[in-house]
Write a protein that holds these residues in place. Structure first.
Motif, PDB file in Angstrom:
ATOM      1  N   PHE B  44      21.772  42.081  32.896  1.00 29.16           N
ATOM      2  CA  PHE B  44      20.944  43.035  32.148  1.00 29.16           C
ATOM      3  C   PHE B  44      21.824  44.089  31.491  1.00 29.16           C
ATOM      4  O   PHE B  44      21.666  44.398  30.302  1.00 29.16           O
ATOM      5  CB  PHE B  44      19.944  43.744  33.070  1.00 29.16           C
ATOM      6  CG  PHE B  44      18.935  42.852  33.711  1.00 29.16           C
ATOM      7  CD1 PHE B  44      18.717  41.574  33.223  1.00 29.16           C
ATOM      8  CD2 PHE B  44      18.192  43.279  34.794  1.00 29.16           C
ATOM      9  CE1 PHE B  44      17.788  40.738  33.812  1.00 29.16           C
ATOM     10  CE2 PHE B  44      17.260  42.459  35.383  1.00 29.16           C
ATOM     11  CZ  PHE B  44      17.058  41.191  34.896  1.00 29.16           C
ATOM     12  N   ILE B  48      22.218  45.092  27.484  1.00 28.27           N
ATOM     13  CA  ILE B  48      21.896  46.426  26.979  1.00 28.27           C
ATOM     14  C   ILE B  48      23.138  47.058  26.359  1.00 28.27           C
ATOM     15  O   ILE B  48      23.060  47.772  25.359  1.00 28.27           O
ATOM     16  CB  ILE B  48      21.322  47.299  28.110  1.00 28.27           C
ATOM     17  CG1 ILE B  48      20.073  46.659  28.700  1.00 28.27           C
ATOM     18  CG2 ILE B  48      20.986  48.686  27.612  1.00 28.27           C
ATOM     19  CD1 ILE B  48      18.938  46.513  27.737  1.00 28.27           C
ATOM     20  N   MET B  50      25.487  45.443  24.804  1.00 30.86           N
ATOM     21  CA  MET B  50      25.681  44.852  23.478  1.00 30.86           C
ATOM     22  C   MET B  50      24.721  45.462  22.461  1.00 30.86           C
ATOM     23  O   MET B  50      25.024  45.526  21.268  1.00 30.86           O
ATOM     24  CB  MET B  50      25.445  43.349  23.553  1.00 30.86           C
ATOM     25  CG  MET B  50      26.540  42.626  24.251  1.00 30.86           C
ATOM     26  SD  MET B  50      26.623  40.909  23.752  1.00 30.86           S
ATOM     27  CE  MET B  50      25.068  40.291  24.304  1.00 30.86           C
ATOM     28  N   ALA B  51      23.536  45.902  22.948  1.00 31.45           N
ATOM     29  CA  ALA B  51      22.522  46.396  22.011  1.00 31.45           C
ATOM     30  C   ALA B  51      22.856  47.769  21.471  1.00 31.45           C
ATOM     31  O   ALA B  51      22.345  48.179  20.440  1.00 31.45           O
ATOM     32  CB  ALA B  51      21.163  46.448  22.710  1.00 31.45           C
ATOM     33  N   SER B  69      19.390  51.654  17.924  1.00 23.50           N
ATOM     34  CA  SER B  69      20.015  50.575  18.682  1.00 23.50           C
ATOM     35  C   SER B  69      19.190  49.313  18.490  1.00 23.50           C
ATOM     36  O   SER B  69      18.029  49.359  18.099  1.00 23.50           O
ATOM     37  CB  SER B  69      20.097  50.949  20.160  1.00 23.50           C
ATOM     38  OG  SER B  69      21.088  51.917  20.335  1.00 23.50           O
ATOM     39  N   ASN B  70      19.810  48.185  18.805  1.00 26.50           N
ATOM     40  CA  ASN B  70      19.181  46.889  18.565  1.00 26.50           C
ATOM     41  C   ASN B  70      18.006  46.666  19.519  1.00 26.50           C
ATOM     42  O   ASN B  70      18.194  46.647  20.730  1.00 26.50           O
ATOM     43  CB  ASN B  70      20.250  45.813  18.777  1.00 26.50           C
ATOM     44  CG  ASN B  70      19.837  44.492  18.226  1.00 26.50           C
ATOM     45  OD1 ASN B  70      18.648  44.231  18.087  1.00 26.50           O
ATOM     46  ND2 ASN B  70      20.805  43.665  17.914  1.00 26.50           N
ATOM     47  N   PRO B  71      16.780  46.480  19.002  1.00 28.36           N
ATOM     48  CA  PRO B  71      15.631  46.346  19.914  1.00 28.36           C
ATOM     49  C   PRO B  71      15.513  44.983  20.585  1.00 28.36           C
ATOM     50  O   PRO B  71      14.869  44.865  21.615  1.00 28.36           O
ATOM     51  CB  PRO B  71      14.425  46.590  19.003  1.00 28.36           C
ATOM     52  CG  PRO B  71      14.890  46.189  17.656  1.00 28.36           C
ATOM     53  CD  PRO B  71      16.353  46.474  17.596  1.00 28.36           C
ATOM     54  N   LEU B  72      16.131  43.969  20.007  1.00 32.23           N
ATOM     55  CA  LEU B  72      15.894  42.613  20.511  1.00 32.23           C
ATOM     56  C   LEU B  72      16.363  42.415  21.959  1.00 32.23           C
ATOM     57  O   LEU B  72      15.582  41.944  22.791  1.00 32.23           O
ATOM     58  CB  LEU B  72      16.548  41.602  19.562  1.00 32.23           C
ATOM     59  CG  LEU B  72      16.191  40.158  19.815  1.00 32.23           C
ATOM     60  CD1 LEU B  72      14.686  39.962  19.763  1.00 32.23           C
ATOM     61  CD2 LEU B  72      16.850  39.268  18.789  1.00 32.23           C
ATOM     62  N   PRO B  73      17.612  42.799  22.303  1.00 29.15           N
ATOM     63  CA  PRO B  73      18.004  42.657  23.712  1.00 29.15           C
ATOM     64  C   PRO B  73      17.119  43.465  24.648  1.00 29.15           C
ATOM     65  O   PRO B  73      16.850  43.032  25.776  1.00 29.15           O
ATOM     66  CB  PRO B  73      19.438  43.196  23.734  1.00 29.15           C
ATOM     67  CG  PRO B  73      19.923  43.036  22.358  1.00 29.15           C
ATOM     68  CD  PRO B  73      18.744  43.251  21.479  1.00 29.15           C
ATOM     69  N   HIS B  74      16.616  44.617  24.179  1.00 29.31           N
ATOM     70  CA  HIS B  74      15.732  45.414  25.029  1.00 29.31           C
ATOM     71  C   HIS B  74      14.493  44.611  25.410  1.00 29.31           C
ATOM     72  O   HIS B  74      14.062  44.610  26.561  1.00 29.31           O
ATOM     73  CB  HIS B  74      15.301  46.690  24.297  1.00 29.31           C
ATOM     74  CG  HIS B  74      16.432  47.625  24.018  1.00 29.31           C
ATOM     75  ND1 HIS B  74      16.231  48.853  23.439  1.00 29.31           N
ATOM     76  CD2 HIS B  74      17.743  47.526  24.231  1.00 29.31           C
ATOM     77  CE1 HIS B  74      17.392  49.463  23.308  1.00 29.31           C
ATOM     78  NE2 HIS B  74      18.330  48.660  23.776  1.00 29.31           N
ATOM     79  N   VAL B  75      13.933  43.915  24.409  1.00 30.45           N
ATOM     80  CA  VAL B  75      12.729  43.115  24.672  1.00 30.45           C
ATOM     81  C   VAL B  75      13.029  42.030  25.690  1.00 30.45           C
ATOM     82  O   VAL B  75      12.285  41.837  26.656  1.00 30.45           O
ATOM     83  CB  VAL B  75      12.230  42.484  23.362  1.00 30.45           C
ATOM     84  CG1 VAL B  75      11.087  41.546  23.637  1.00 30.45           C
ATOM     85  CG2 VAL B  75      11.812  43.542  22.378  1.00 30.45           C
ATOM     86  N   LEU B  76      14.155  41.337  25.476  1.00 23.52           N
ATOM     87  CA  LEU B  76      14.489  40.227  26.380  1.00 23.52           C
ATOM     88  C   LEU B  76      14.654  40.717  27.807  1.00 23.52           C
ATOM     89  O   LEU B  76      14.158  40.109  28.758  1.00 23.52           O
ATOM     90  CB  LEU B  76      15.778  39.548  25.905  1.00 23.52           C
ATOM     91  CG  LEU B  76      15.748  38.969  24.497  1.00 23.52           C
ATOM     92  CD1 LEU B  76      17.101  38.387  24.145  1.00 23.52           C
ATOM     93  CD2 LEU B  76      14.690  37.912  24.378  1.00 23.52           C
ATOM     94  N   ILE B  77      15.355  41.858  27.971  1.00 21.20           N
ATOM     95  CA  ILE B  77      15.659  42.325  29.320  1.00 21.20           C
ATOM     96  C   ILE B  77      14.437  42.928  29.990  1.00 21.20           C
ATOM     97  O   ILE B  77      14.218  42.759  31.184  1.00 21.20           O
ATOM     98  CB  ILE B  77      16.826  43.322  29.273  1.00 21.20           C
ATOM     99  CG1 ILE B  77      18.064  42.628  28.743  1.00 21.20           C
ATOM    100  CG2 ILE B  77      17.105  43.889  30.638  1.00 21.20           C
ATOM    101  CD1 ILE B  77      18.345  41.301  29.368  1.00 21.20           C
ATOM    102  N   LEU B  78      13.608  43.609  29.168  1.00 17.85           N
ATOM    103  CA  LEU B  78      12.380  44.197  29.707  1.00 17.85           C
ATOM    104  C   LEU B  78      11.533  43.148  30.411  1.00 17.85           C
ATOM    105  O   LEU B  78      11.099  43.339  31.550  1.00 17.85           O
ATOM    106  CB  LEU B  78      11.623  44.844  28.537  1.00 17.85           C
ATOM    107  CG  LEU B  78      10.166  45.202  28.655  1.00 17.85           C
ATOM    108  CD1 LEU B  78       9.987  46.234  29.723  1.00 17.85           C
ATOM    109  CD2 LEU B  78       9.685  45.765  27.343  1.00 17.85           C
TER     110      LEU B  78
END
Lengths: 320, 117
Positions: B44, B48, B50-51, B69-78
């Motif tokens: 995780f 985060i 990388m984001a 910051s990049n939202p895509l990794p946040h979505v995946l990790i959430l």
């Protein structure tokens, strides 16, 4: 981050599993703080609620059902394990030498779909929280799949240990049972929790419905909502909590949340769009997106809350 | 100078290897699950990290802010965190069940029991 590494080593060395579990909670909380520093507020929210709350309670429940001391084993195989770990670590470090440095805006990850989400989601979906837009709309398939994983895990727990007649001889040292006497007579705990629980539930609802605009959403809200009930059950009585929210109800909500999510997708199909395409749900595409995201997040919240509550009660019920 | 930017990744690797070591070197099943959790958190943190964009802010659109910051990794990790706790619960349920069947949660103990008729 150095702090996290220290906690990790402590976890590896300690034999007392009770302390290990407590340290894991601390570890999660540190991770949550780190996520805030790295701008991932939604993730930090989830980590704080899940890691420091629910998973610690579940681990403690398991310890109470099993044993809280790890046996000291002979260190025959662990030298080879150490060598293997160090070698793997070195290979991974070698791999990072090609990685873009921390915070570099030109890194490849920031130039694929992310700029599209950041620039277009404001017009296409109209929600300030990009994480929610991506979660529920652009990547709705992923999220649907993840909700199904949670659903399946809850069913798995219910199947494996949900039937008390299965085991030969149950341990009676359940955590809740042990703490009952002191907890019931402790006025501060009782009054404090009675004051806190309504606020926790209200906050969960706020997180659920406000997740479109600020940090929050169905996943976080579900976990927070469940933790309100778990707090009640820990401090007062499992059975009282169970009559308040019976097993049938949680199972019903568990299924209903998944069905709501899928139903919204199918409704989109019937209205002439693609599966999980919310733009057709209302006359205006943007308000259709709003409606779709709201319903889908509600489905996620229901399933997550129901899954957490039924998992907790399944663990707690082992004492009977 | 360039190496300083990689320190975050290295700490992630240290954490990951700590978790890995716990999983392979310990016999206690609860300890193994804790090790898996540490491994999971390290992944995780990696995502985060990388984001993060230097000078960026949390990806909630607001007036006057241009760098996010990049939202895509946040979505995946959430979602991964919540899925993680659900699967952890499944693992713990198996541990409880194993304890019922064998009376122990040490790996080699119940392997020995299986060997006996």
């Amino acid at each position: 981050m150095g702090f996290m590494a220290v906690i990790g080593f402590a976890v590896a060395r300690l034999r007392n599993l009770f302390a290990v579990v407590m340290l894991t909670g601390l570890f999660s909380l540190t991770a949550a703080v780190l996520y805030v520093i790295l701008d991932a507020v939604d993730v930090a929210f989830t980590e704080a609620a899940v890691g420091a709350g629910i998973s610690t309670v579940l681990m403690l429940g398991t310890l109470a059902l099993t044993s809280s001391e790890e046996r000291v084993e002979k260190s025959g195989g662990s030298k080879w394990a150490l060598v293997l770990v160090v070698v793997t670590g070195c290979v991974l470090v070698y791999g990072t030498l090609d990685m873009p440095p921390f915070g570099d805006p030109t890194a490849a990850i920031h130039h694929h779909v992310a700029p599209y989400y950041l620039e277009k989601s404001g017009q296409e979906i109209g929600l300030p929280n990009v994480v929610t837009s991506v979660l529920a709309s652009y990547r709705g398939y992923d999220t649907l799949g993840e909700v199904f994983v949670i659903f399946t895990a809850a069913i798995g727990v219910l199947l494996i240990i949900g039937r008390p007649q299965f085991g030969r001889r149950r341990s009676h040292r359940m955590l809740v049972g042990e703490l009952h006497e002191s907890m019931r007579t402790n006025v501060i705990l009782r009054v404090g929790s009675k004051l806190l629980i309504p606020v926790i539930l209200l906050f969960a609802l706020y997180v659920q419905w406000h997740g479109d605009f600020g940090p929050g959403g169905g996943f976080q809200a579900g976990v927070i909502f469940a933790s309100g009930f778990i707090l009640y059950a820990l401090i007062f009585d499992i059975d009282t909590a169970r009559t308040m929210i019976p097993a049938r109800t949680t199972r019903l909500f568990l299924v209903f949340g998944v069905l709501l999510y899928t139903g919204v997708g199918v409704a989109g199909l019937f209205l002439g769009g693609n599966f999980l395409d919310y733009s057709v749900l209302a006359a205006n595409p943007v308000s259709g997106q709003h409606l779709g995201i709201l319903l889908v997040e509600f489905g996620v919240g229901l399933t997550v809350a129901a899954a957490m509550i039924s998992i907790f009660f399944t663990f707690a019920h082992q004492e009977h | 100078m360039e190496l300083i930017g990689l320190i975050n990744y290295w700490i992630v690797i240290v954490l990951m290897m700590t978790g890995f070591y716990i999983v392979i070197a310990h016999d206690n099943l609860v300890k193994k699950i804790v090790g898996l959790n540490i491994f999971q958190v390290s992944v995780f943190v990696f995502y985060i990290t990388m984001a993060k964009v230097k000078g960026g802010t949390a990806p909630i659109l607001a007036e006057g802010i241009t760098t996010y910051s990049n939202p895509l990794p946040h979505v995946l990790i959430l979602t991964a965190i919540v899925v993680g706790v659900a699967t952890t619960a499944l693992g713990l349920a198996l541990v409880v069940r194993i304890r019922d069947a064998y009376g122990t949660i040490e790996d080699d103990d119940f392997e020995n029991q299986d060997g006996e008729p």
